[in-house]
Motif scaffolding. Structure first.
Motif, mmCIF file in Angstrom:
data_model
loop_
_atom_site.group_PDB
_atom_site.id
_atom_site.type_symbol
_atom_site.label_atom_id
_atom_site.label_comp_id
_atom_site.label_asym_id
_atom_site.label_seq_id
_atom_site.Cartn_x
_atom_site.Cartn_y
_atom_site.Cartn_z
ATOM 1 N N ARG A 30 0.833 -1.209 0.000
ATOM 2 C CA ARG A 30 0.000 0.000 0.000
ATOM 3 C C ARG A 30 0.866 1.257 0.000
ATOM 4 O O ARG A 30 2.036 1.232 0.342
ATOM 5 C CB ARG A 30 -0.933 0.018 1.190
ATOM 6 N N ALA A 31 0.197 2.362 -0.365
ATOM 7 C CA ALA A 31 0.842 3.673 -0.340
ATOM 8 C C ALA A 31 -0.117 4.655 0.315
ATOM 9 O O ALA A 31 -1.316 4.629 0.052
ATOM 10 C CB ALA A 31 1.188 4.123 -1.749
ATOM 11 N N THR A 32 0.418 5.509 1.185
ATOM 12 C CA THR A 32 -0.399 6.510 1.849
ATOM 13 C C THR A 32 0.322 7.849 1.846
ATOM 14 O O THR A 32 1.552 7.908 1.778
ATOM 15 C CB THR A 32 -0.720 6.123 3.313
ATOM 16 N N VAL A 33 -0.469 8.908 1.941
ATOM 17 C CA VAL A 33 0.067 10.253 2.107
ATOM 18 C C VAL A 33 -0.751 10.911 3.205
ATOM 19 O O VAL A 33 -1.984 10.876 3.179
ATOM 20 C CB VAL A 33 -0.036 11.091 0.812
ATOM 21 N N THR A 34 -0.055 11.504 4.178
ATOM 22 C CA THR A 34 -0.705 12.298 5.205
ATOM 23 C C THR A 34 -0.105 13.696 5.176
ATOM 24 O O THR A 34 0.967 13.903 4.605
ATOM 25 C CB THR A 34 -0.544 11.674 6.609
ATOM 26 N N TYR A 35 -0.797 14.642 5.798
ATOM 27 C CA TYR A 35 -0.348 16.030 5.779
ATOM 28 C C TYR A 35 -0.313 16.605 7.176
ATOM 29 O O TYR A 35 -1.130 16.265 8.017
ATOM 30 C CB TYR A 35 -1.283 16.872 4.893
#
Length: 142
Positions: A130-135
């Motif tokens: 999986r791939a995730t992006v958080t800010y």
């Protein structure tokens, strides 16, 4: 790179040509090696293997030839706001890129992606499944 030369000069030269960043390798304690560069903003970029340390390039390439991926962890840390000449303040992460399976040759592009992530405080995590992006600015240890 002095006594800690891990054979990374050609990759670090590519990063320097593309970004202007000059990395030094240092022992962060307990013989855990980290690549470090100071950004124009005064913040710091640290690079290590995905699970810590910096594997020497020849060993990393051998592992990759065997199908074993070491990956990379790149993080941008601020300086201590009370002392702008200080070392990184590693309880806050301004931006990061953690890639579990990235190869040695992918490091320059990952550094560029991490720099591009700084204005939005983006944190990219790429794992095998999986791939995730958080800010936002991440904090720990407070």
């Amino acid at each position: 790179m002095g006594s800690y030369n891990h054979g990374m000069d050609s990759i670090l030269d590519t990063i320097n040509d593309q970004t202007g960043l000059t990395f030094e390798i240092f022992n962060s304690g307990g013989h855990t090696m980290i690549l470090e560069a100071r950004l124009e903003t005064g913040d710091w970029m640290w690079i290590s293997d995905y699970d810590a340390d910096v594997t020497p390039l020849a060993q990393r390439r051998q592992l990759e030839a065997e199908g074993i991926r070491v990956g990379w962890l790149i993080a941008i840390y601020p300086t201590d706001p009370d002392d702008p000449t200080s070392a990184p303040h590693p309880t806050r992460i301004l931006a990061s890129f953690a890639h579990e399976t990235a190869t040695a040759e992918e490091l320059p592009q990952l550094v560029i992606h991490t720099l591009q992530s700084l204005p939005r405080h983006a944190h990219h995590r790429i794992q095998r499944d999986r791939a995730t992006v958080t800010y936002g600015i991440e904090s720990y240890g407070d």
